[in-house]
Scaffold this motif. Structure first.
Motif, PDB file in Angstrom:
ATOM      1  N   LEU A 302       0.900  -1.216   0.075  1.00  0.00           N
ATOM      2  CA  LEU A 302      -0.045   0.104  -0.057  1.00  0.00           C
ATOM      3  C   LEU A 302       0.653   1.216   0.050  1.00  0.00           C
ATOM      4  O   LEU A 302       1.598   1.463   0.843  1.00  0.00           O
ATOM      5  CB  LEU A 302      -0.918   0.110   1.305  1.00  0.00           C
ATOM      6  N   HIS A 303       0.740   2.063  -1.245  1.00  0.00           N
ATOM      7  CA  HIS A 303       1.332   3.516  -1.117  1.00  0.00           C
ATOM      8  C   HIS A 303       0.285   4.551  -0.977  1.00  0.00           C
ATOM      9  O   HIS A 303      -0.692   4.647  -1.578  1.00  0.00           O
ATOM     10  CB  HIS A 303       2.045   3.640  -2.613  1.00  0.00           C
ATOM     11  N   GLU A 304       0.594   5.271   0.099  1.00  0.00           N
ATOM     12  CA  GLU A 304      -0.500   6.452   0.452  1.00  0.00           C
ATOM     13  C   GLU A 304       0.546   7.665   0.498  1.00  0.00           C
ATOM     14  O   GLU A 304       1.501   8.004   0.796  1.00  0.00           O
ATOM     15  CB  GLU A 304      -1.075   6.179   1.944  1.00  0.00           C
ATOM     16  N   CYS A 305      -0.079   8.893  -0.136  1.00  0.00           N
ATOM     17  CA  CYS A 305       0.349  10.146   0.054  1.00  0.00           C
ATOM     18  C   CYS A 305      -0.655  11.118  -0.281  1.00  0.00           C
ATOM     19  O   CYS A 305      -1.758  10.934  -0.836  1.00  0.00           O
ATOM     20  CB  CYS A 305       1.338  10.658  -1.013  1.00  0.00           C
ATOM     21  N   PHE A 306      -0.412  12.349   0.456  1.00  0.00           N
ATOM     22  CA  PHE A 306      -1.424  13.377   0.344  1.00  0.00           C
ATOM     23  C   PHE A 306      -1.162  14.375  -0.944  1.00  0.00           C
ATOM     24  O   PHE A 306       0.094  14.548  -1.251  1.00  0.00           O
ATOM     25  CB  PHE A 306      -1.237  14.319   1.621  1.00  0.00           C
ATOM     26  N   THR A 307      -1.978  14.809  -1.430  1.00  0.00           N
ATOM     27  CA  THR A 307      -2.083  15.810  -2.410  1.00  0.00           C
ATOM     28  C   THR A 307      -2.039  17.321  -2.080  1.00  0.00           C
ATOM     29  O   THR A 307      -2.230  17.319  -0.861  1.00  0.00           O
ATOM     30  CB  THR A 307      -3.315  15.814  -3.522  1.00  0.00           C
ATOM     31  N   PRO A 308      -1.435  18.411  -2.765  1.00  0.00           N
ATOM     32  CA  PRO A 308      -1.532  19.661  -2.328  1.00  0.00           C
ATOM     33  C   PRO A 308      -2.663  20.189  -1.950  1.00  0.00           C
ATOM     34  O   PRO A 308      -2.708  20.897  -1.201  1.00  0.00           O
ATOM     35  CB  PRO A 308      -0.962  20.232  -3.481  1.00  0.00           C
TER      36      PRO A 308
END
Length: 634
Positions: A302-308
């Motif tokens: 699982l890869h998780e990241c926030f957008t701007p």
């Protein structure tokens, strides 16, 4: 067309009453002068009347000047309008029009006289600014336009031939007159088209984005700032079939995880569900490394990241098969040495300098050396001297390269007995424990190389037999058709001319009947030798077409060059002086040649060259044989 100073005319009939009144007063004053003194009172009255009339005339003159000023301001106001404005009377004749109405382009403008019919104006406008939809049907469009003019309705837009758009508005007044307003709406139309195009591009971009997301080999999920699901692809639903119905927009992440915990689908959280959930929510979107999770019996990265903008993107890649493979590899490590020792190929390990550290039994059999003898050698000593520089260079490149590297090459070596060996060497550098180990796998290609060489010779012989005429040893018809198609396509691309000569031995049946078939075969071989000697280039092809017919295929050869080759063929055969006692043409064998020459065209075919050459050959025979007839290709 004559230009009036103004199409706006002020009515002057209102000056008549004042003028008549003044004239009447002057008449009365003149008559009063002849009256006796008792009539002085009447004279005074007439004087007063005259003064009043003069005052009225002064007022009327002031009103006239005011009206002229109003007219001037009206003309100036109409002149500065960008929209064309015209007024027509009930009989459809022009009353007034501002300059913009008659403006045809940026350099000139036309103004019509008062009373000009609308149809005349319309025809002149069409001549100057053709209407796109009227092209090819001008008169019919003019009739339709006049019908719309006489029955005005809602505004409408027409496109001119110069990519301009004009909005037309016509309205009837109570007295039957008509107001005609023309305005250029090109920028508006173009902006609307640009907006529609931009909207369409945005829609296509969104569609492509959705298609790309759906085509991803991994599960995709997008969550808003409040951790509610915005969208996900079908692959994510396939990865979590038990949760597929719950993966809808608006679903909260915490609620979905709680349901999975309640169903016992997360083995890592069993017995500590609350703590696991709290830690999972804390790490959500903040982990620099992908999370490895076991859900049911499936593993995922699982890869998780926030957008701007504060949204969270998640990508879940199913790595179940990879995990199972890793587990299988770990299980197989214990059996690796057994496999190496029983392998049918030679496996040798060496240090970074090439010194041999181990060898399996297959390596001992390959070189006829015991393992203890191999340990006293390095890899360079196992190959022939001619191939050692290649191996040294590859070992150097392998040592200079960082990380694990591999290479493969083919080398010659020798068995202890002196037998020559052909080996395929696969060399890999493996890093472990801070040192580099070279793993070398050697495959004996000796027998395969011998077989390949024999097979290549057999194939060459078979190819020669399949493309060569057995009697004349020229190219056969099969090779001819293949080369004709190739040369035709090459000439089609390059634009160069292509020539083809169809050659026939004159009266060959009489030759066979008189001399016999063996002599006929010998004659054909002699003719084949003559034709072969008549061409000068390696790219030219001489083939036996069938029976006593031959073909000369001349690439990049124009008509003059082809005729020179045909002339050489005739001269060479004449010099050979092959006897033909029954030939009506003379005592020797002669040739009839049909020549086709030209540049290939896309709509033609390679077969047309043979057909044209055959037709030319037919004409050569019809004209008496022993000659060349050309057939140009167009």
């Amino acid at each position: 067309m004559r230009k009036d100073k103004s199409l706006i005319q002020a009515p002057r009939w209102w000056l008549l009453p004042g003028t008549a009144l003044i004239l009447l007063d002057l008449l009365c004053l003149a008559s009063a002068l002849w009256l006796p003194l008792p009539h002085q009172v009447e004279l005074l009255a007439h004087g007063l009347i005259l003064l009043c009339s003069l005052a009225l005339l002064v007022m009327l003159g002031s009103s006239w000047r005011q009206l002229q000023a109003d007219q001037l301001r009206l003309r100036e106001g109409l002149a500065v309008l960008d929209e064309g404005l015209a007024l027509f009377d009930p009989e459809d004749r022009l009353i007034l029009a501002n300059p913009a109405f008659g403006r045809l382009d940026d350099e000139r403008q036309v103004r019509w006289r008062r009373g000009t019919p609308f149809e005349t104006i319309l025809r002149e406008l069409m001549a100057a600014e053709p209407v796109r939809e009227a092209k090819g049907r001008e008169e019919q469009w003019l009739r339709e336009r006049l019908l719309r003019h006489h029955q005005p309705g809602e505004p409408w837009v027409m496109q001119l031939a110069n990519q301009r758009w004009i909005r037309v508005l016509e309205r009837r007044c109570a007295d039957g007159s008509l107001v005609y307003l023309r305005s250029d709406v090109s920028e508006l139309i173009l902006s609307q088209q640009a907006r529609a195009q931009a909207d369409e591009q945005a829609r296509l971009a969104q569609t492509r984005l959705h298609e790309a997301i759906e085509a991803m080999p991994a599960g995709f999920e997008l969550w808003d700032a409040e951790d509610r699901l915005v969208m996900c692809n079908q692959r994510l639903r396939e990865q979590y079939p038990e949760m597929a119905d719950l993966l809808r927009p608006g679903a909260r992440f915490a609620d979905l995880v709680e349901q999975s915990l309640a169903a016992g689908r997360i083995p890592a959280a069993r017995g500590q569900e609350a703590q696991w959930l709290q830690e999972r929510l804390r790490q959500r979107g903040h982990s620099a490394q992908p999370l490895l999770q076991l859900y049911g019996e499936r593993w995922s990265h699982l890869h998780e990241c926030f957008t701007p903008s504060g949204y969270l993107v998640g990508v879940r890649l199913d790595v179940t098969e990879l995990i199972h493979t890793q587990q299988a590899l770990q299980d197989s490590e214990a059996r690796l040495q057994a496999v190496i020792s029983t392998a049918g190929v030679a496996i040798i390990t060496a240090d970074s300098t090439g010194l041999i550290r181990s060898a399996n039994p297959a390596a001992e059999r390959l070189f006829g050396l015991a393992e203890t003898e191999l340990l006293a050698h390095d890899l360079r000593q196992l190959v022939d001297e001619l191939d050692r520089p290649r191996l040294v260079e590859q070992l150097h490149q392998l040592g200079e390269a960082g990380g694990a590297q591999s290479l493969a090459l083919e080398l010659c070596a020798r068995h202890r007995s002196g037998q020559a060996l052909t080996l395929h060497l696969s060399l890999a550098k493996v890093l472990g424990g801070g040192t580099a180990t070279l793993v070398c796998v050697l495959t004996d290609l000796t027998e395969r190389k011998r077989f390949e060489l024999e097979l290549r010779h057999a194939n060459e012989q078979l190819l020669r037999l399949s493309t060569t005429d057995a009697l004349t040893e020229l190219a056969n018809r099969r090779l001819l058709m293949q080369r004709l198609d190739e040369e035709w396509r090459r000439a089609l691309r390059s634009g160069e001319p292509l020539s083809l000569l169809l050659v026939d031995v004159d009266y060959f049946k009489l030759y066979n009947d008189h001399y016999g078939h063996q002599a006929g075969d010998s004659c054909l071989r002699r003719v084949a030798d003559v034709l072969r000697l008549s061409v000068n280039r390696s790219t030219d092809l001489v083939a036996r077409y069938g029976g006593e017919e031959f073909v000369l295929l001349l690439a990049a050869t124009d008509l003059q060059g082809a005729q020179e080759v045909a002339e050489r063929c005739q001269q060479q055969l004449k010099a050979a002086a092959l006897e033909h006692a029954l030939s009506p043409l003379g005592p020797h064998v002669t040739l009839s040649i049909g020549l086709a020459c030209g540049r290939p065209l896309p709509e033609a075919s390679a077969g047309q060259w043979l057909a044209s050459a055959d037709l030319a050959l037919y004409q050569a025979k019809a004209q008496g044989r022993n000659r060349t007839v050309s057939m140009p290709m167009h």
